[in-house]
Enzyme design. Structure first.
Site, short mmCIF file in Angstrom:
data_model
loop_
_atom_site.label_atom_id
_atom_site.label_comp_id
_atom_site.label_asym_id
_atom_site.label_seq_id
_atom_site.Cartn_x
_atom_site.Cartn_y
_atom_site.Cartn_z
N ASP A 49 0.72 -1.44 0.10
CA ASP A 49 -0.07 0.11 0.00
C ASP A 49 1.06 1.43 -0.08
O ASP A 49 2.27 1.36 0.82
CB ASP A 49 -1.14 -0.10 0.90
N TYR A 54 2.24 10.35 -0.29
CA TYR A 54 3.63 9.87 0.38
C TYR A 54 4.84 10.48 0.04
O TYR A 54 5.18 10.03 -1.16
CB TYR A 54 3.41 8.68 0.19
N LEU A 209 -1.07 -0.05 15.02
CA LEU A 209 0.03 -0.40 16.57
C LEU A 209 0.35 0.75 16.28
O LEU A 209 0.91 1.55 17.79
CB LEU A 209 1.65 -0.92 15.90
N GLN A 292 11.19 -5.38 11.56
CA GLN A 292 9.89 -5.01 12.28
C GLN A 292 9.03 -5.81 11.96
O GLN A 292 8.02 -6.08 11.83
CB GLN A 292 9.58 -3.52 12.34
#
Length: 347
Positions: A49, A54, A209, A292
């Site tokens: 995505d 951005y 998160l 991560q």
């Protein structure tokens, strides 16, 4: 990696998607971005995505470069249109002119002939909804877009779009919505989710998160750890500052025992919680390091017992959980008690 249908469509998406908001083209360089994209592919993530706004197009460019050499049919590329991409009045919003021009520009930056999912990044009250929907439908007919979605639209806005598309006899319809959704921010549950479940619209949620707060990396009364989003500076620091109060981080720290008892890391617990909702098609994770991604991906396929869900709510309490549906489309507005003293509203 488990996979789910995108709403009632026939498209499968990885239930954990990789997004590059605030990272590609902004916080990490091309090499680091490629390492993260390849790590995502290695754990079975196929859904990526991004958005034109951005890093003002750089995130799309970086993602396109990072996916070179990957068989196009093996991944799902999702991008968005709405944000300002220039100074002109026609360089933003959801007018036909901007939608068509923005899509062509995104395809060029992503180095692809089509995107799997094209999303209206926000609602545009200045453009006729009919005009926007027809432009989107034309892109589908041209083969440049396969599926349509929206992001942070209210239930009434989505309902209006569905009605108008039906009245116009458009062949393509909205199959996804991308809202913020996590343990602390549940504003879609009252109105958006019920409508979308009735209409076959899947949620591709971002910030599971809560900007990293739910991973447990931030401790009350302590400075942010080196290398974290809160320590990186720039826009990321502003965004996370809105949920990094001692009140929140202190309560979140208490979830460590809940996660440990479930055999999960805190990040996995938070992502798994989002995926328990049957209306969710995918949860978007962001990362600046491959490890991560590997950790977050461990949430795929996890089923949380009812007792675990109850313990989570007991720890957080109603005072920290935002449920007000009127805050849909205001993804970074938070309860006054959430505000971190270091955060200053831009401008």
């Amino acid at each position: 990696m488990d996979f789910r249908h995108l709403g009632s469509s026939g498209l499968y998406v990885s239930e954990i998607a990789y997004g590059n908001w605030l990272t590609h083209g902004e916080q990490i360089d091309q090499d680091a971005a490629e390492a993260c994209v390849h790590a995502a592919l290695d754990v079975g993530i196929t859904t990526f995505d991004t958005a034109d706004v951005y890093a003002q197009g750089q995130a799309e460019t970086v993602l396109g470069r990072s996916l070179r050499g990957v068989r196009r049919e093996s991944v799902e590329i999702c991008t968005k249109v709405h944000g300002a991409m220039g100074d002109g009045l026609n360089n933003r919003g959801l007018s036909r002119k901007h939608v068509m021009e923005a899509c062509h520009a995104s395809l060029k930056r992503l180095d692809t002939e089509y995107v799997d999912l094209y999303q209206a990044h926000r609602f545009d009250g200045n453009a006729p909804l009919e005009e926007t929907l027809i432009a989107f439908d034309d892109l589908v007919r041209q083969g440049k877009v396969l599926y349509l979605g929206v992001s942070e639209w209210t239930a009434s806005q989505i309902a209006d779009a569905l009605r108008i598309a039906g009245d116009l006899g458009l062949r393509s319809r909205i199959v996804s919505n991308q809202p913020q959704y996590n343990l602390l921010w549940r504003v879609i549950e009252a109105e958006v989710l019920p409508l979308c479940e009735r209409e076959g619209i899947g949620q591709v949620v971002f910030s599971p998160l809560a900007q990293g707060v739910l991973s447990g990396k931030y401790q009350p009364g302590s400075p942010p750890p080196e290398g974290s989003r809160a320590a990186a500076g720039g826009r990321g620091t502003n965004f996370i500052g809105r949920v990094r109060s001692d009140e929140i981080t202190g309560r979140v720290a208490q979830l460590a025992s809940v996660a440990a008892d479930a055999g999960l890391t805190m990040a996995q617990l938070a992502v798994a919680w989002v995926l328990q909702n049957p209306g969710v098609s995918a949860a978007i994770i962001g990362a600046s390091r491959p490890e991560q991604i590997k950790d977050n991906a461990g949430a795929s396929g996890v089923k949380l017992e009812p007792a675990v869900l109850e313990r989570i709510d007991e720890v957080l309490g109603d005072d920290l959980i935002e449920r007000d549906p009127s805050k849909t489309a205001k993804p970074f507005a938070v309860k006054d008690s959430w505000a971190h003293p270091d955060w200053k509203r831009p401008g």
